[in-house]
Design a protein around this motif. Structure first.
Motif, mmCIF file in Angstrom:
data_model
loop_
_atom_site.group_PDB
_atom_site.id
_atom_site.type_symbol
_atom_site.label_atom_id
_atom_site.label_comp_id
_atom_site.label_asym_id
_atom_site.label_seq_id
_atom_site.Cartn_x
_atom_site.Cartn_y
_atom_site.Cartn_z
ATOM 1 N N SER A 1 0.828 -1.209 0.000
ATOM 2 C CA SER A 1 0.000 0.000 0.000
ATOM 3 C C SER A 1 0.861 1.257 0.000
ATOM 4 N N PHE A 2 2.002 1.211 0.713
ATOM 5 C CA PHE A 2 2.905 2.363 0.742
ATOM 6 C C PHE A 2 3.513 2.605 -0.639
ATOM 7 N N ARG A 3 3.914 1.506 -1.306
ATOM 8 C CA ARG A 3 4.484 1.669 -2.656
ATOM 9 C C ARG A 3 3.443 2.209 -3.628
ATOM 10 N N GLU A 4 2.206 1.719 -3.517
ATOM 11 C CA GLU A 4 1.147 2.218 -4.397
ATOM 12 C C GLU A 4 0.899 3.707 -4.158
ATOM 13 N N LYS A 5 0.895 4.093 -2.886
ATOM 14 C CA LYS A 5 0.678 5.498 -2.561
ATOM 15 C C LYS A 5 1.814 6.357 -3.089
ATOM 16 N N GLU A 6 3.058 5.873 -2.926
ATOM 17 C CA GLU A 6 4.218 6.618 -3.419
ATOM 18 C C GLU A 6 4.187 6.731 -4.941
ATOM 19 N N SER A 7 3.812 5.630 -5.618
ATOM 20 C CA SER A 7 3.728 5.654 -7.080
ATOM 21 C C SER A 7 2.647 6.619 -7.541
ATOM 22 N N MET A 8 1.525 6.628 -6.827
ATOM 23 C CA MET A 8 0.437 7.544 -7.201
ATOM 24 C C MET A 8 0.870 9.002 -7.025
ATOM 25 N N GLU A 9 1.590 9.272 -5.932
ATOM 26 C CA GLU A 9 2.067 10.632 -5.713
ATOM 27 C C GLU A 9 3.055 11.044 -6.801
ATOM 28 N N THR A 10 3.902 10.097 -7.251
ATOM 29 C CA THR A 10 4.847 10.388 -8.324
ATOM 30 C C THR A 10 4.125 10.712 -9.627
ATOM 31 N N GLU A 11 3.090 9.926 -9.947
ATOM 32 C CA GLU A 11 2.328 10.175 -11.167
ATOM 33 C C GLU A 11 1.617 11.518 -11.103
ATOM 34 N N VAL A 12 1.075 11.849 -9.936
ATOM 35 C CA VAL A 12 0.404 13.149 -9.789
ATOM 36 C C VAL A 12 1.400 14.285 -9.981
ATOM 37 N N GLU A 13 2.619 14.134 -9.450
ATOM 38 C CA GLU A 13 3.643 15.165 -9.601
ATOM 39 C C GLU A 13 4.053 15.320 -11.063
ATOM 40 N N ARG A 14 4.179 14.205 -11.775
ATOM 41 C CA ARG A 14 4.515 14.272 -13.194
ATOM 42 C C ARG A 14 3.421 14.972 -13.987
ATOM 43 N N ALA A 15 2.162 14.619 -13.688
ATOM 44 C CA ALA A 15 1.046 15.256 -14.385
ATOM 45 C C ALA A 15 1.022 16.756 -14.113
ATOM 46 N N ARG A 16 1.310 17.154 -12.878
ATOM 47 C CA ARG A 16 1.330 18.576 -12.538
ATOM 48 C C ARG A 16 2.435 19.306 -13.305
ATOM 49 N N MET A 17 3.606 18.652 -13.424
ATOM 50 C CA MET A 17 4.709 19.268 -14.148
ATOM 51 C C MET A 17 4.370 19.432 -15.624
ATOM 52 N N LEU A 18 3.697 18.424 -16.216
ATOM 53 C CA LEU A 18 3.294 18.540 -17.612
ATOM 54 C C LEU A 18 2.309 19.670 -17.818
ATOM 55 N N LEU A 19 1.356 19.806 -16.892
ATOM 56 C CA LEU A 19 0.386 20.897 -16.991
ATOM 57 C C LEU A 19 1.072 22.251 -16.870
ATOM 58 N N ASP A 20 2.064 22.325 -15.963
ATOM 59 C CA ASP A 20 2.810 23.583 -15.826
ATOM 60 C C ASP A 20 3.550 23.920 -17.118
ATOM 61 N N ASP A 21 4.142 22.908 -17.772
ATOM 62 C CA ASP A 21 4.855 23.139 -19.022
ATOM 63 C C ASP A 21 3.904 23.622 -20.109
ATOM 64 N N GLU A 22 2.732 23.007 -20.207
ATOM 65 C CA GLU A 22 1.753 23.414 -21.211
ATOM 66 C C GLU A 22 1.278 24.842 -20.967
ATOM 67 N N ASP A 23 1.050 25.172 -19.674
ATOM 68 C CA ASP A 23 0.620 26.538 -19.364
ATOM 69 C C ASP A 23 1.707 27.542 -19.729
ATOM 70 N N GLY A 24 2.982 27.176 -19.523
ATOM 71 C CA GLY A 24 4.090 28.068 -19.878
ATOM 72 C C GLY A 24 4.162 28.305 -21.377
ATOM 73 N N GLU A 25 3.926 27.262 -22.168
ATOM 74 C CA GLU A 25 3.952 27.413 -23.624
ATOM 75 C C GLU A 25 2.819 28.307 -24.107
ATOM 76 N N LYS A 26 1.628 28.104 -23.487
ATOM 77 C CA LYS A 26 0.485 28.931 -23.903
ATOM 78 C C LYS A 26 0.708 30.400 -23.565
ATOM 79 N N LYS A 27 1.343 30.652 -22.427
ATOM 80 C CA LYS A 27 1.576 32.041 -22.045
ATOM 81 C C LYS A 27 2.629 32.699 -22.932
#
Length: 264
Positions: free
Chosen positions: A213-239
């Protein structure tokens, strides 16, 4: 059967010493009770910790009945009224012991200690009865503090001796003290090994599930962080895209500047 009927009559009449004596006679002289002692002893010896809630509920029911009978004798109750009071207390304590783990462990070992003392030493005086109760209280308190390890040890030893003594009585070897004790100790050691192995597997399973369960939680947090970084990159390009100048428009502006310069 006649002895059991006699016990019920004594319960309603409030004769504690005769009740204890007749219970000892039933346990020691009945073939059915010896077989039941072997089966129950083996279950307690090998699965005491697994069956703790069931054993606690039974012990709570017995404790409630005993307290109800004792209170009935003290307050002068007789017959049906005393039996109803004992039954109500038995149900209440059985439920509490089954639901509350620590309370159930305390009640189970309390009744086990008192029962063993009463079977071993017939209380011919009030002092002896209090000594038996004190032994059960000490055992119950120790168990309520340390829980699982003490439950395993006491249940394995108690179950081994219950099964060993019952088997010796059934086979006619009760007169051989050494054989009875050795057989009981062998069962107790086997029960200890089995119960500690089962407890170890249970702990290992819980640790494995927690790790997964700890590994699943850590993996989920990693995926959420990656998704957030991608969204930040897209927002930077649009701006940044509106700030880029159109080359056609830039050339037109240059021509206009030239015209103005020429006119001047």
């Amino acid at each position: 059967m006649n002895e059991l009927i006699s016990i019920i009559n004594q319960v309603s009449g409030g004769e504690p010493e005769e009740i204890i004596y007749d219970l000892q006679s039933v346990i020691q002289n009945s073939t059915a009770s010896m077989i039941a002692g072997i089966v129950i002893g083996l279950l307690i010896c090998f699965f005491g910790l697994k069956l703790i809630r069931v054993l606690a509920a039974l012990a709570g029911a017995l404790a409630g009945a005993v307290i109800g009978l004792a209170a009935g004798i003290m307050f002068g109750l007789e017959g049906t009224v005393m039996l109803i009071a004992a039954g109500a207390l038995a149900v209440i304590l059985a439920c509490l012991s089954a639901i509350l783990y620590r309370v159930g462990a305390f009640v189970w070992l309390l009744m086990l200690g008192v029962g063993a003392a009463l079977i071993t030493f017939t209380p011919d005086s009030l002092l002896t009865a209090f000594i038996c109760l004190g032994a059960g209280l000490i055992l119950g308190i120790i168990t309520a503090i340390f829980l699982d390890p003490i439950i395993i040890i006491i249940s394995a030893v108690a179950g081994g001796f219950i099964a060993g003594i019952s088997a010796a009585e059934l086979t006619g070897l009760a007169g051989s003290f050494l054989i009875t004790v050795l057989a009981s100790l062998v069962l107790a050691v086997i029960g200890l090994v089995i119960q500690f192995m089962m407890k170890s597997r249970e702990v290992g399973k819980k640790e494995r599930l927690y790790s997964e369960s700890f590994r699943e939680k850590e993996s989920m947090e990693t995926e959420v962080e990656r998704a957030r970084m991608l969204l930040d990159d897209e927002d930077g390009e649009k701006k940044s895209s509106p700030d880029d100048e159109d080359p056609v428009r830039e050339s037109e502006d240059d021509e206009d500047d030239d015209d103005i310069t020429f006119i001047e």
